[in-house]
Design a protein around this motif. Structure first.
Motif, PDB file in Angstrom:
ATOM      1  N   PRO A  91      37.004  47.952  57.234  1.00 25.59           N
ATOM      2  CA  PRO A  91      36.487  48.050  58.602  1.00 25.59           C
ATOM      3  C   PRO A  91      36.877  46.865  59.496  1.00 25.59           C
ATOM      4  O   PRO A  91      37.235  47.055  60.665  1.00 25.59           O
ATOM      5  N   MET A  92      36.841  45.647  58.970  1.00 24.47           N
ATOM      6  CA  MET A  92      37.217  44.476  59.768  1.00 24.47           C
ATOM      7  C   MET A  92      38.690  44.551  60.173  1.00 24.47           C
ATOM      8  O   MET A  92      39.050  44.339  61.336  1.00 24.47           O
ATOM      9  N   CYS A  93      39.539  44.849  59.209  1.00 28.43           N
ATOM     10  CA  CYS A  93      40.978  44.900  59.487  1.00 28.43           C
ATOM     11  C   CYS A  93      41.315  46.070  60.407  1.00 28.43           C
ATOM     12  O   CYS A  93      42.173  45.945  61.289  1.00 28.43           O
ATOM     13  N   ALA A  94      40.645  47.209  60.221  1.00 33.13           N
ATOM     14  CA  ALA A  94      40.880  48.355  61.098  1.00 33.13           C
ATOM     15  C   ALA A  94      40.533  47.994  62.537  1.00 33.13           C
ATOM     16  O   ALA A  94      41.275  48.349  63.467  1.00 33.13           O
ATOM     17  N   GLU A 104      50.428  52.482  64.631  1.00 37.20           N
ATOM     18  CA  GLU A 104      50.866  53.216  63.442  1.00 37.20           C
ATOM     19  C   GLU A 104      50.611  52.350  62.217  1.00 37.20           C
ATOM     20  O   GLU A 104      51.018  51.187  62.189  1.00 37.20           O
ATOM     21  N   VAL A 105      49.926  52.923  61.217  1.00 36.39           N
ATOM     22  CA  VAL A 105      49.551  52.180  60.008  1.00 36.39           C
ATOM     23  C   VAL A 105      49.889  53.020  58.777  1.00 36.39           C
ATOM     24  O   VAL A 105      49.611  54.222  58.743  1.00 36.39           O
ATOM     25  N   LEU A 127      31.222  50.251  55.338  1.00 33.75           N
ATOM     26  CA  LEU A 127      31.179  51.420  56.225  1.00 33.75           C
ATOM     27  C   LEU A 127      29.813  52.096  56.167  1.00 33.75           C
ATOM     28  O   LEU A 127      29.216  52.400  57.204  1.00 33.75           O
ATOM     29  N   ALA A 128      29.311  52.328  54.967  1.00 29.86           N
ATOM     30  CA  ALA A 128      28.029  53.013  54.809  1.00 29.86           C
ATOM     31  C   ALA A 128      26.863  52.200  55.363  1.00 29.86           C
ATOM     32  O   ALA A 128      25.946  52.753  55.978  1.00 29.86           O
ATOM     33  N   GLN A 129      26.905  50.892  55.175  1.00 29.48           N
ATOM     34  CA  GLN A 129      25.796  50.048  55.615  1.00 29.48           C
ATOM     35  C   GLN A 129      25.828  49.746  57.116  1.00 29.48           C
ATOM     36  O   GLN A 129      24.788  49.724  57.761  1.00 29.48           O
ATOM     37  N   LEU A 130      27.010  49.486  57.651  1.00 32.41           N
ATOM     38  CA  LEU A 130      27.110  49.084  59.055  1.00 32.41           C
ATOM     39  C   LEU A 130      27.350  50.240  60.017  1.00 32.41           C
ATOM     40  O   LEU A 130      26.983  50.143  61.190  1.00 32.41           O
ATOM     41  N   PHE A 131      27.985  51.301  59.540  1.00 31.79           N
ATOM     42  CA  PHE A 131      28.359  52.403  60.417  1.00 31.79           C
ATOM     43  C   PHE A 131      27.955  53.760  59.839  1.00 31.79           C
ATOM     44  O   PHE A 131      28.788  54.670  59.747  1.00 31.79           O
ATOM     45  N   PRO A 132      26.681  53.914  59.452  1.00 28.77           N
ATOM     46  CA  PRO A 132      26.309  55.209  58.883  1.00 28.77           C
ATOM     47  C   PRO A 132      26.473  56.304  59.940  1.00 28.77           C
ATOM     48  O   PRO A 132      26.264  56.022  61.113  1.00 28.77           O
ATOM     49  N   LYS A 135      31.887  57.253  55.934  1.00 31.24           N
ATOM     50  CA  LYS A 135      32.218  57.059  54.521  1.00 31.24           C
ATOM     51  C   LYS A 135      33.695  56.743  54.340  1.00 31.24           C
ATOM     52  O   LYS A 135      34.142  56.423  53.263  1.00 31.24           O
ATOM     53  N   LYS A 136      34.451  56.892  55.416  1.00 33.55           N
ATOM     54  CA  LYS A 136      35.885  56.617  55.344  1.00 33.55           C
ATOM     55  C   LYS A 136      36.397  56.238  56.728  1.00 33.55           C
ATOM     56  O   LYS A 136      35.733  56.444  57.739  1.00 33.55           O
ATOM     57  N   LEU A 137      37.584  55.698  56.754  1.00 33.26           N
ATOM     58  CA  LEU A 137      38.262  55.327  57.986  1.00 33.26           C
ATOM     59  C   LEU A 137      38.823  56.595  58.633  1.00 33.26           C
ATOM     60  O   LEU A 137      39.425  57.420  57.943  1.00 33.26           O
ATOM     61  N   ALA A 138      38.633  56.755  59.930  1.00 33.15           N
ATOM     62  CA  ALA A 138      39.221  57.884  60.654  1.00 33.15           C
ATOM     63  C   ALA A 138      40.727  57.628  60.786  1.00 33.15           C
ATOM     64  O   ALA A 138      41.138  56.704  61.473  1.00 33.15           O
ATOM     65  N   HIS A 139      41.507  58.429  60.101  1.00 30.50           N
ATOM     66  CA  HIS A 139      42.953  58.187  60.058  1.00 30.50           C
ATOM     67  C   HIS A 139      43.662  58.544  61.350  1.00 30.50           C
ATOM     68  O   HIS A 139      44.751  58.033  61.611  1.00 30.50           O
ATOM     69  N   ASP A 140      43.091  59.408  62.127  1.00 29.99           N
ATOM     70  CA  ASP A 140      43.654  59.736  63.435  1.00 29.99           C
ATOM     71  C   ASP A 140      42.582  59.461  64.472  1.00 29.99           C
ATOM     72  O   ASP A 140      41.600  60.184  64.569  1.00 29.99           O
ATOM     73  N   ASN A 141      42.768  58.377  65.212  1.00 25.64           N
ATOM     74  CA  ASN A 141      41.806  57.976  66.224  1.00 25.64           C
ATOM     75  C   ASN A 141      42.569  57.575  67.483  1.00 25.64           C
ATOM     76  O   ASN A 141      43.784  57.630  67.503  1.00 25.64           O
TER      77      ASN A 141
END
Length: 189
Positions: A91-94, A104-105, A127-132, A135-141
């Motif tokens: 999450p920090m790096c994203a 592009e990643v 992700l679960a604790q800070l952004f409930p 559960k995963k990174l949104a790959h297309d945002n």
């Protein structure tokens, strides 16, 4: 597609792995990243995790690569670059990638690999604790698009062979890190 994936795997093998080996010997985790030009995928800069050796737990591979990139005087613009990471960005790096303007990643190991193979469960936990309920990174945002190199290599035996070699190398690096991590000052080991 095969040429793109092969080139990205070569960057991991030739540019990121050597830096990661050095970092693991200094007590850093087995993670790394590189910034490349989008048009021809030439290396702009590569870095490895510096959580222990860099003096702050914020120096993940992506953070180190982005910091190095932004210090280059004659760098290509972010929109003309891509980020290659050995692991799916945490999450920090994203968030840092979103702020960077790189759209592009690509990555090799996903959150499940990071948790199970590398014994580092923090990405999914944060992700679960800070952004409930995330559960995963949104790959297309709206900030960037993320692609898993393994998914791109399906049905390509030569690429899968390169991936297997990288998996074996990273398993060795991770085992080395795990054997010494208690001697580090990294809060989330």
């Amino acid at each position: 597609m095969q040429k793109i994936v092969s080139g990205l795997l070569s960057v991991i093998t030739n540019d990121i792995v050597p830096l990661t080996r050095l970092g693991v010997e200094k007590g850093d985790k087995a993670f790394g990243a590189a910034v490349l030009r989008r048009d021809d995928r030439r290396l702009v800069c590569a870095a490895a995790n510096r959580e222990n050796s860099g003096g702050a737990p914020l120096w993940h591979g992506e953070m180190a690569a982005l910091a190095d990139y932004f210090t280059i005087p004659q760098k290509p613009p972010p929109a003309d670059c891509l980020l290659l990471s050995t692991h799916e960005p945490c999450p920090m790096c994203a968030a840092a990638i979103a702020w960077s303007g790189i759209g592009e990643v690509y990555f090799l190991f996903d959150y499940d690999d990071t948790e199970k193979t590398f014994a580092i469960p923090h990405d999914k936990n944060i992700l679960a604790q800070l952004f409930p309920p995330a559960k995963k990174l949104a790959h297309d945002n709206t900030f960037f698009h993320v692609r898993n190199l393994r998914h791109m290599a399906v049905g390509e035996p030569a690429l899968l062979q390169k991936i297997t070699a990288l998996e074996e190398e990273y398993a060795r690096l991770s085992a080395r890190y795990q054997s010494t991590k208690e001697n580090t000052d990294i809060p989330l080991k």
